[in-house]
Design an enzyme around this catalytic site. Structure first.
Site, mmCIF file in Angstrom:
data_model
loop_
_atom_site.group_PDB
_atom_site.id
_atom_site.type_symbol
_atom_site.label_atom_id
_atom_site.label_comp_id
_atom_site.label_asym_id
_atom_site.label_seq_id
_atom_site.Cartn_x
_atom_site.Cartn_y
_atom_site.Cartn_z
ATOM 1 N N GLY A 81 5.033 1.526 23.037
ATOM 2 C CA GLY A 81 5.651 2.840 23.065
ATOM 3 C C GLY A 81 4.672 3.976 23.264
ATOM 4 C CB ALA A 82 1.561 4.949 21.498
ATOM 5 N NE ARG A 134 5.105 -5.998 -20.058
ATOM 6 C CZ ARG A 134 5.268 -6.574 -18.858
ATOM 7 N NH1 ARG A 134 5.669 -5.860 -17.840
ATOM 8 N NH2 ARG A 134 5.028 -7.858 -18.701
ATOM 9 C CD GLN A 141 4.111 12.563 15.375
ATOM 10 O OE1 GLN A 141 5.330 12.532 15.324
ATOM 11 N NE2 GLN A 141 3.336 12.315 14.342
ATOM 12 C CG HIS A 152 12.481 -9.082 -14.424
ATOM 13 N ND1 HIS A 152 12.901 -9.030 -15.734
ATOM 14 C CD2 HIS A 152 11.838 -7.904 -14.182
ATOM 15 C CE1 HIS A 152 12.530 -7.872 -16.270
ATOM 16 N NE2 HIS A 152 11.895 -7.172 -15.348
ATOM 17 C CE LYS A 167 13.276 -3.550 -15.787
ATOM 18 N NZ LYS A 167 12.023 -3.764 -16.532
ATOM 19 C CE LYS A 223 5.226 5.293 18.182
ATOM 20 N NZ LYS A 223 4.130 6.136 18.674
ATOM 21 C CB ALA A 283 1.868 -2.166 28.070
ATOM 22 N NE ARG A 285 8.960 -0.872 -7.745
ATOM 23 C CZ ARG A 285 9.131 -1.442 -8.934
ATOM 24 N NH1 ARG A 285 9.322 -0.673 -9.998
ATOM 25 N NH2 ARG A 285 9.109 -2.753 -9.067
ATOM 26 C CG ASP A 297 4.267 9.108 20.120
ATOM 27 O OD1 ASP A 297 4.005 9.657 19.032
ATOM 28 O OD2 ASP A 297 4.683 7.946 20.214
ATOM 29 C CB ALA A 343 -3.110 6.279 19.356
ATOM 30 N NE ARG A 357 5.126 -5.316 26.756
ATOM 31 C CZ ARG A 357 5.308 -4.616 25.631
ATOM 32 N NH1 ARG A 357 4.760 -5.047 24.507
ATOM 33 N NH2 ARG A 357 5.993 -3.506 25.627
#
Length: 579
Positions: free
Chosen positions: A373-374, A38, A488, A126, A153, A297, A371, A191, A335, A458, A398
């Site tokens: 997913g886990a 560069r 898990q 770009h 490119k 989740k 409250a 990438r 989990d 967790a 929840r």
């Protein structure tokens, strides 16, 4: 042995020629195929003298770029002089020249009949705002080709990870050498997976954070973490879906596991905003399996064609497999297995008792923070073990909803501080509170921890969170989220690879990551990877613990501990322990 022709180019951006020469040597030692020099980063630039030196001293082929400000570079001088420098680099022996589309036709006309045979012109475009449609990208590629490019490119910007799919669609069908990259964290897979989808080259930096464009990985990660040279058109893609997701160490674990058994797969970070849109976009069998983390989740359940009984009861999945025969998505929840087992082991250790018929959690008051997913997974698992469950959540509604589902009680998170009906309780944090970079946060003040016998978190980055540190200081037994991660991960590994998980199989590979920690503002990652191979034994594996009872074992190959401290010392230290 490499399975793809995609090149790895290391950008060299030193402010002096001497620094560039040093970095070119490092790039060569790191395994680079070429370097991008560069020129717009040089402070005192003598074109003819400096370019001669750089070409002469480079141990690998050279790509010269002199990027102007109007295309995202640093050069802010006379445009004719800039283009003259690129022509000079071509004349002096550069292998590649990068020319912006805006000036490419004029440049190529000026060198027609004079361009050395070995020198290839990369014409680049770009877009720092967004990723255009497939139709617009196709038109852009056509314009770049028409300008006289030897290599096409284009680099765009990802506003959503699904933007990358359009770039893959262009590159995989291209009839000319093409570099199609998507900038930003959401574009990272462009990438890495360009080796699968036919890209001419990708960029890998010498150091984290020292990039020539947003989102570039290091060459070390490309080669060692993602096993870049071994990717091909038939490589299966797996990944961790989340937001945030960059902190996850799952790619380290699974890619090492895949490499160890010769499994043709790669595991990547997937920063996903809309999980339904993600699965609608990446619907091919190339994308074969996924780990799923916060906050997707629960939403993932609706994306699956089928969900196993446990995941359905919990209302969340953390593992999704695409069946290769028909492309249907199957959701699982792994989990709770590792977390509940680790908590039980921690309680037994505290009470100095061995395992019995009943769970160590039976009759215990088990407080779950979160409250999501886990949280659902741990509440379900604790209830199944006979614990009395209490759900604490920032949003009380929840918490109440989950508590009613599992047959427990609900609290608001604000009320948890004064909740102390008895001593010897269990606390499990399933939120992201305390996760890097917000390591000073905790879901509950220290003075409220004295009534808990065991505290589980967790979060596993850092391994010892503020919550765990203060819980230990308050006299509680602590259990890191790493235990949940390990438990898990082993079950997911079996689902990803299809390798049988019983001791009668010819091979069993079990991989653990045991320590991730932070040191001041720098991260020091230590990974223990256990590979147990070539087993011939009679034994069983507990479905709940993933533990192996081995009665006869032919060989235990090795354990690797890798300590990375590259941020501090600019290099990695490798410690290998053989058994």
């Amino acid at each position: 042995m490499r399975k793809n022709p995609t090149l790895i180019c290391v950008p060299i951006m030193g402010e002096s020629v001497d620094k560039m020469v040093v970095d070119m040597g490092k790039a060569n030692a790191s395994g680079a195929d070429l370097v991008e020099i560069r020129l717009d980063g040089l402070k005192n630039f003598n074109p003819r003298e400096n370019i001669k030196t750089l070409i002469k001293e480079s141990p690998v082929p050279t790509l010269f770029t002199y990027r102007p400000i109007w295309e995202g570079g640093q050069y802010d001088g006379d445009e004719n002089k800039r283009v003259d420098v690129l022509r000079l680099a071509m004349e002096l022996g550069a292998d590649y020249i990068d020319v912006e589309l805006q000036v490419a036709r004029e440049f190529n006309d000026s060198v027609r009949g004079k361009k050395p045979e070995k020198c290839k012109v990369i014409v680049s475009s770009h877009n720092y705002q967004y990723t255009p449609s497939v139709e617009d990208l196709s038109n852009l590629v056509a314009r770049i080709q028409a300008s006289g490019a030897d290599i096409v490119k284009f680099a765009t910007t990802a506003l959503d990870i699904t933007d990358v799919a359009r770039v893959f669609q262009i590159t995989v069908h291209s009839q000319v050498p093409i570099i199609g990259l998507v900038m930003g964290e959401r574009g990272l897979i462009s990438r890495i997976l360009c080796a699968k989808f036919g890209g001419f080259l990708t960029f890998g930096t010498l150091e984290n954070g020292i990039v020539s464009a947003p989102g570039q990985p290091t060459i070390k990660d490309l080669l060692d973490l993602y096993n870049f040279r071994q990717m091909g058109p038939d490589t299966k893609v797996f990944g961790i879906i989340g937001k945030p997701v960059g902190h996850s160490k799952s790619p380290i674990l699974y890619n090492e596991a895949f490499k160890s058994v010769g499994f043709n797969g790669v595991f990547v970070h997937l920063l996903v905003d809309d999980i339904a849109k993600f699965f609608q976009t990446y619907s091919s069998n190339d994308f074969a399996g996924f780990s799923c983390t916060i906050p997707h989740k629960e939403a993932a359940v609706k994306c699956c064609d089928e969900v196993d009984t446990v995941a359905k009861s919990i209302g969340a999945v953390n593992c999704i497999i695409r069946r290769q025969s028909d492309g249907k998505l199957f959701g699982y929840n792994t989990d709770y297995v590792g977390a509940i087992s680790a908590i039980e082991d921690g309680l037994r250790g505290r009470l100095n008792v061995s395992g019995g018929v009943s769970s160590a959690l039976a009759g215990k008051l088990f407080v779950v923070i979160g409250a999501g997913g886990a949280g659902k997974a741990l509440a379900y698992g604790a209830k199944a073990k006979g614990a009395r469950v209490v759900i604490a959540n920032r949003t009380y509604d929840r918490a109440r909803e989950l508590a009613e589902t599992v047959g427990g009680h609900a609290l608001s998170l604000a009320d948890l501080e004064n909740f102390n009906p008895e001593d010897g309780m269990i606390l499990a944090n399933t939120t992201s509170i305390g996760m890097q970079p917000k390591v000073d946060e905790t879901p509950i003040p220290k003075h409220a921890l004295g009534h808990y016998a065991l505290v589980f978190d967790a979060v596993y980055t850092p391994k010892i969170t503020r919550l765990l540190r203060e819980a230990e200081e308050s006299g509680a037994t602590i259990v890191s989220g790493l235990e949940m991660f390990i438990g898990q991960a082993y079950e997911q590994y079996e689902r990803f690879t299809g390798l049988p998980g019983n001791m009668n199989a010819p091979h069993l590979y079990k991989f653990f990551v045991l320590l991730l920690d932070s040191f001041n503002k720098f991260h020091i990652f230590t990974y223990f990877l256990f590979s147990f191979g070539n087993f011939s034994a009679e034994g069983t594996i507990s479905e709940n613990h993933g533990k192996v009872l081995v009665w006869s074992v032919w060989s235990i190959h090795y354990m690797l501990l890798i300590l990375f401290s590259s941020v501090i010392q600019h290099e990695a230290s490798l410690f290998i322990f053989f058994f």
